[in-house]
Design a protein around this motif. Sequence first.
Motif, mmCIF file in Angstrom:
data_model
loop_
_atom_site.group_PDB
_atom_site.id
_atom_site.type_symbol
_atom_site.label_atom_id
_atom_site.label_comp_id
_atom_site.label_asym_id
_atom_site.label_seq_id
_atom_site.Cartn_x
_atom_site.Cartn_y
_atom_site.Cartn_z
ATOM 1 N N ASP A 146 -1.896 -33.496 -2.478
ATOM 2 C CA ASP A 146 -1.062 -33.750 -1.295
ATOM 3 C C ASP A 146 -0.556 -35.188 -1.294
ATOM 4 O OD1 ASP A 146 -1.903 -31.239 -0.498
ATOM 5 O OD2 ASP A 146 -3.471 -32.005 0.828
ATOM 6 N N ARG A 147 -1.215 -36.043 -2.067
ATOM 7 C CA ARG A 147 -0.915 -37.472 -2.028
ATOM 8 C C ARG A 147 -0.100 -37.960 -3.224
ATOM 9 N NH1 ARG A 147 -3.316 -39.943 2.148
ATOM 10 N NH2 ARG A 147 -5.257 -39.136 2.996
ATOM 11 N N ILE A 148 0.388 -37.030 -4.051
ATOM 12 C CA ILE A 148 1.228 -37.440 -5.175
ATOM 13 C C ILE A 148 2.687 -37.167 -4.818
ATOM 14 C CG2 ILE A 148 -0.605 -37.084 -6.884
ATOM 15 C CD1 ILE A 148 0.666 -34.450 -7.635
ATOM 16 N N GLY A 149 3.593 -37.787 -5.535
ATOM 17 C CA GLY A 149 5.006 -37.622 -5.218
ATOM 18 C C GLY A 149 5.476 -36.184 -5.354
ATOM 19 N N ALA A 150 6.542 -35.845 -4.635
ATOM 20 C CA ALA A 150 7.074 -34.477 -4.642
ATOM 21 C C ALA A 150 7.491 -34.046 -6.050
ATOM 22 C CB ALA A 150 8.251 -34.374 -3.688
ATOM 23 N N ALA A 151 8.066 -34.978 -6.812
ATOM 24 C CA ALA A 151 8.535 -34.632 -8.154
ATOM 25 C C ALA A 151 7.370 -34.250 -9.056
ATOM 26 C CB ALA A 151 9.300 -35.808 -8.753
#
Length: 170
Positions: A146-151
């Motif tokens: 949940d805490r990593i970038g959308a890409a």
Amino acid sequence: MTLEVRLFGDPVLRETAREVEKIDDEIRALAAKMFDTMVEEEGIGLAAPQVGMNLRLLVVDGSVFEGDEGRAYINPEIVDFSKTKVLYEEGCLSIPEIRADVERPEAIRLTYTTLDGETVEEEVDGLLGRVLQHEIDHLDGILFVDRIGAARRNLLKKKLRAIQQKAMRS
Ligand SMILES: [Zn+2]
């Protein structure tokens, strides 16, 4: 004795865990089983929701401490954190074979209760600070993906879906 580790997709991983109200034999037995499970699965931290228990309890492996034994943290709460954030690669026993860089505060101040019922407040950084932030997230239904970038998350979509399907089958 070991417990079954719940996988990404299991609803228990998305719940807000309940406070531990009393440190009794049941809690001590659960913590012992969680230590066994963590060792068996070769993890360095494990939170109660990961073994299907909706409780604010987590364990950290001894390898994270210098020559120390592992520790259990009951009702841990982050009370302050550093403004400086650092990137560090994380993995999770509930999300096997996926690792990703996650940005988090470098240091935190937290309070928790030990298995002996002692209340502790301390400041931690480095690997321990990282593991604790990851595990405390579990108590609030938050996963490191949940805490990593959308890409980056998009790239992991297929793998995550495969784990989710496995969780639904078990
Ligand atoms: Zn995890």
